[in-house]
Design a protein around this motif. Sequence first.
Motif, PDB file in Angstrom:
ATOM      1  N   LEU A  84      -1.232  12.025 -10.134  1.00 43.48           N
ATOM      2  CA  LEU A  84      -2.238  12.286  -9.212  1.00 43.48           C
ATOM      3  C   LEU A  84      -2.650  13.584 -10.808  1.00 43.48           C
ATOM      4  N   PRO A  85      -3.692  14.237 -10.725  1.00 45.86           N
ATOM      5  CA  PRO A  85      -4.057  15.420 -10.908  1.00 45.86           C
ATOM      6  C   PRO A  85      -3.281  16.676 -11.550  1.00 45.86           C
TER       7      PRO A  85
ATOM      8  N   HIS B 133       0.660  -0.985  -0.161  1.00 44.61           N
ATOM      9  CA  HIS B 133       0.131   0.097  -0.104  1.00 44.61           C
ATOM     10  C   HIS B 133       1.245   1.125  -0.139  1.00 44.61           C
ATOM     11  N   ARG B 134       2.246   1.495   0.192  1.00 46.59           N
ATOM     12  CA  ARG B 134       2.526   2.114   0.957  1.00 46.59           C
ATOM     13  C   ARG B 134       2.851   2.486  -0.645  1.00 46.59           C
TER      14      ARG B 134
ATOM     15  N   GLY C 145       4.181   5.698  -4.938  1.00 49.27           N
ATOM     16  CA  GLY C 145       5.441   6.215  -6.008  1.00 49.27           C
ATOM     17  C   GLY C 145       4.380   6.166  -7.153  1.00 49.27           C
ATOM     18  N   ILE C 146       3.847   5.243  -7.552  1.00 51.40           N
ATOM     19  CA  ILE C 146       3.357   5.796  -8.939  1.00 51.40           C
ATOM     20  C   ILE C 146       2.005   5.834  -9.202  1.00 51.40           C
TER      21      ILE C 146
END
Length: 115
Positions: free
Chosen positions: A60-61, A48-49, A54-55
């Motif tokens: 993100l927008p 999860h981390r 990372g990716i």
Amino acid sequence: MNDQKNIESEKLSGKVQAIATVVYDAVQDCQGDTVALLALLRQLEQLHREIRDGIFQESLPVNRRQLYSLLKDIESEGGWPYIERMRLQAFLANLPQETPEEKSHEVLESDRSFS
């Protein structure tokens, strides 16, 4: 274009379901083995981390329209993903209560270890 997105979404959904199945199988294999289950939880938390830091952050927008779309999706699909850790009090609440006899036996054993 919309059909292509649906196909990709279905493929992803199938992959996510396959991952869930593997995790559930691992849970069944570890049933009764607290150390193994803890290791599994640690691995899931690590994954999860890695994905989040990372990716995911890289994807993100970059503009308000994309941000609005992401926030709308988060709201409609169940919120932000979060892996909650068990609180110590909840952990201790699950421990069986010791009888006075067990406590006195432990005290005797610890006294002997100091001799």
